[in-house]
Design a protein around this motif. Structure first.
Motif, PDB file in Angstrom:
ATOM      1  N   CYS A 279     -61.023  48.006  77.552  1.00  0.00           N
ATOM      2  CA  CYS A 279     -60.364  46.889  76.392  1.00  0.00           C
ATOM      3  C   CYS A 279     -61.023  47.143  75.540  1.00  0.00           C
ATOM      4  O   CYS A 279     -60.660  46.649  74.203  1.00  0.00           O
ATOM      5  CB  CYS A 279     -59.766  45.846  76.995  1.00  0.00           C
ATOM      6  SG  CYS A 279     -59.021  45.337  78.323  1.00  0.00           S
TER       7      CYS A 279
ATOM      8  N   ALA B 174     -62.886  49.241  73.895  1.00  0.00           N
ATOM      9  CA  ALA B 174     -62.843  50.108  73.168  1.00  0.00           C
ATOM     10  C   ALA B 174     -61.733  50.337  72.296  1.00  0.00           C
ATOM     11  O   ALA B 174     -61.806  51.096  70.955  1.00  0.00           O
ATOM     12  CB  ALA B 174     -62.500  51.728  73.767  1.00  0.00           C
ATOM     13  N   LEU B 175     -60.738  49.190  72.791  1.00  0.00           N
ATOM     14  CA  LEU B 175     -59.140  49.537  72.227  1.00  0.00           C
ATOM     15  C   LEU B 175     -59.845  48.519  71.013  1.00  0.00           C
ATOM     16  O   LEU B 175     -59.217  48.492  69.564  1.00  0.00           O
ATOM     17  CB  LEU B 175     -58.364  48.706  72.825  1.00  0.00           C
ATOM     18  CG  LEU B 175     -57.496  50.040  73.430  1.00  0.00           C
ATOM     19  CD1 LEU B 175     -56.796  49.689  75.132  1.00  0.00           C
ATOM     20  CD2 LEU B 175     -57.034  51.303  73.394  1.00  0.00           C
TER      21      LEU B 175
ATOM     22  N   LEU C  52     -62.912  48.213  69.920  1.00  0.00           N
ATOM     23  CA  LEU C  52     -63.531  48.281  68.754  1.00  0.00           C
ATOM     24  C   LEU C  52     -62.643  49.257  67.636  1.00  0.00           C
ATOM     25  O   LEU C  52     -62.359  49.102  66.072  1.00  0.00           O
ATOM     26  CB  LEU C  52     -64.455  49.335  69.379  1.00  0.00           C
ATOM     27  CG  LEU C  52     -65.686  48.648  69.533  1.00  0.00           C
ATOM     28  CD1 LEU C  52     -66.244  49.698  70.489  1.00  0.00           C
ATOM     29  CD2 LEU C  52     -66.598  48.349  68.277  1.00  0.00           C
ATOM     30  N   ARG C  53     -61.912  49.791  68.395  1.00  0.00           N
ATOM     31  CA  ARG C  53     -60.424  50.505  67.626  1.00  0.00           C
ATOM     32  C   ARG C  53     -60.275  49.512  66.419  1.00  0.00           C
ATOM     33  O   ARG C  53     -59.704  50.518  65.226  1.00  0.00           O
ATOM     34  CB  ARG C  53     -60.384  51.462  67.975  1.00  0.00           C
ATOM     35  CG  ARG C  53     -59.014  52.187  67.946  1.00  0.00           C
ATOM     36  CD  ARG C  53     -58.274  53.472  67.947  1.00  0.00           C
ATOM     37  NE  ARG C  53     -57.478  54.513  67.278  1.00  0.00           N
ATOM     38  CZ  ARG C  53     -56.958  55.111  68.062  1.00  0.00           C
ATOM     39  NH1 ARG C  53     -56.821  55.584  69.089  1.00  0.00           N
ATOM     40  NH2 ARG C  53     -56.417  56.415  67.825  1.00  0.00           N
ATOM     41  N   ALA C  54     -60.303  48.381  67.134  1.00  0.00           N
ATOM     42  CA  ALA C  54     -58.884  47.395  66.087  1.00  0.00           C
ATOM     43  C   ALA C  54     -59.256  46.761  65.384  1.00  0.00           C
ATOM     44  O   ALA C  54     -59.276  45.931  64.590  1.00  0.00           O
ATOM     45  CB  ALA C  54     -58.109  47.539  67.215  1.00  0.00           C
ATOM     46  N   GLY C  55     -61.218  46.960  65.513  1.00  0.00           N
ATOM     47  CA  GLY C  55     -61.931  45.941  64.845  1.00  0.00           C
ATOM     48  C   GLY C  55     -62.084  44.882  65.270  1.00  0.00           C
ATOM     49  O   GLY C  55     -62.729  43.517  64.498  1.00  0.00           O
TER      50      GLY C  55
ATOM     51  N   SER D 124     -66.984  43.182  69.927  1.00  0.00           N
ATOM     52  CA  SER D 124     -65.892  44.213  71.554  1.00  0.00           C
ATOM     53  C   SER D 124     -66.831  45.591  71.892  1.00  0.00           C
ATOM     54  O   SER D 124     -67.255  45.441  72.801  1.00  0.00           O
ATOM     55  CB  SER D 124     -64.845  45.456  70.926  1.00  0.00           C
ATOM     56  OG  SER D 124     -63.645  44.791  70.595  1.00  0.00           O
TER      57      SER D 124
END
Length: 393
Positions: free
Chosen positions: A308, A310-311, A313-316, A320
């Motif tokens: 969660c 990592a997701l 971080l990717r979504a900003g 996170s």
């Protein structure tokens, strides 16, 4: 996005706080036993007679370290009346020659030892043996020890002291099991769960005082008979969990001892270890189903939290990265402390490996336990019915 960040940080905070509570409680246990009386007598008085104790070691099959584990029974120290029973379910059991040999060596050391054959009274052979040995005996306290447990260092007198006395409502004292001598990869994975995760019973028992792990425990036989005896457990896979539930219903409590005991189980494959923990989770599913959620959300939460994070971080999503750092530090700390409590070698690298292996195994066992309730146990195909009752499959 703000809601997702809040949920991730809240989940991280809960896991961190609960882990910290478990660690603090476990490290604070300085007394030999929870619930043991320690007040000195105000004036000299005659000591009451010590209760009659029977040590029962139910056996099934020729385990790799059977002779060593049974021979360690000689290390027990008790000043009161003590007898030892080594049991099997059939006279043809391959363990029986070892039992006879060990019994002779224990008798040579002055111990009262009997070898008994107790025919099955139900599907659960261990509960059947305990029923045959204990339900009609005149002993007051039984120390029940699995056949793969080494007893060096066990404080039997301390366990008896926690149980003895007319005003106590403690029915059983159990010792958290660990594994310190891995031989195969499966052994190492199991040792990582029992000595490198929040599922390590030294930590888990600090969080859940209602439990009872039946690998090594002392129990008042009057309390057991009050809830139907061991004969009432012969159709249950998790006889220890069911016994604890019945005792609680009658107002009795169970406590965790301060001494870990070492299991000598060895030479297991990863598949065998996975099957063992899946059976444990099936028992929880049948008897305490609400606890299943604690595995992905708490006891083995790190993989889910890191995914969660990592997701996020990717979504900003805000926080996170912080959540991932806190999760990693918390998990390695849990592994390090659990290893110390289990008296295993504790290093950063080993703690990281323990964390990865134990969490992956627990999540795999959970997925298997969520499927069909069929199990293979002692070479028999069985199904776990309501309440943990075993039925032929």
């Amino acid at each position: 996005m703000l809601l997702a960040s809040g949920l991730l940080l809240g989940w991280t905070a809960i896991v961190t706080v609960v882990s910290a509570v478990a660690i603090v409680r476990a490290l604070r246990r300085s007394a030999p036993l929870h619930g043991a009386a320690r007040s000195p007598s105000p004036s000299p008085s005659p000591s009451p007679p010590l209760p009659r104790v029977v040590v029962v070691r139910p056996c099934a099959g020729l385990e790799p370290q059977l002779r060593r584990s049974l021979a360690s029974t000689a290390s027990l120290r008790y000043r009161g009346p003590l007898r030892i029973v080594l049991s099997t379910s059939t006279s043809e059991d391959p363990a029986r020659p070892v039992l006879l040999e060990v019994a002779d060596s224990l008798r040579a050391r002055g111990l009262d030892v009997a070898v008994q054959v107790v025919p099955p009274r139900g599907v659960n052979l261990k509960a059947s043996q305990l029923s045959g040995v204990l339900d009609e005996s005149d002993d007051e306290i039984a120390l029940i020890v699995d056949s793969d447990v080494e007893l060096e260092g066990l404080d039997l007198e301390g366990m008896v002291a926690a149980l003895h006395g007319p005003n106590r409502r403690v029915a059983a004292v159990w010792c958290p099991p660990v594994e310190r001598e891995p031989f195969s990869l499966g052994d190492y994975v199991s040792a990582a769960v029992l000595g490198g995760s929040l599922h390590a019973f030294s930590l888990l028992g600090a969080l859940d005082p209602r439990g009872l792990v039946g690998k090594t425990f002392a129990v008042r036989l009057a309390a057991v008979r009050n809830v139907g005896g061991f004969g009432g457990l012969v159709q249950h896979l998790g006889e220890d969990m069911e016994l604890a539930r019945r005792l609680r219903e009658r107002g009795w409590s169970t406590v965790m001892g301060n001494t870990t005991i070492s299991s000598l189980a060895s030479r297991r494959s990863v598949g065998q270890v996975l099957g063992r923990y899946a059976r444990w989770l099936l028992v929880i599913r049948a008897q305490r189903p609400a606890l299943l959620a604690s595995y992905p959300l708490l006891l083995a939460a790190t993989p889910g939290l890191l995914l969660c994070g990592a997701l996020g971080l990717r979504a900003g999503a805000a926080g996170s990265g912080l959540a991932m750092i806190v999760v990693g530090i918390t998990r390695v700390t849990v592994a390090f402390v659990a290893a110390k409590l289990a008296r295993r070698r504790a290093t950063l690298g080993r703690s990281l490996l323990d964390a990865v292996l134990s969490d992956l195994l627990l999540m795999a066992a959970l997925l298997r336990a969520l499927g069909p309730t069929r199990v293979r146990w002692r070479d028999r195909a069985l199904r776990i019915g309501p309440g943990g009752v075993l039925e032929p499959s």
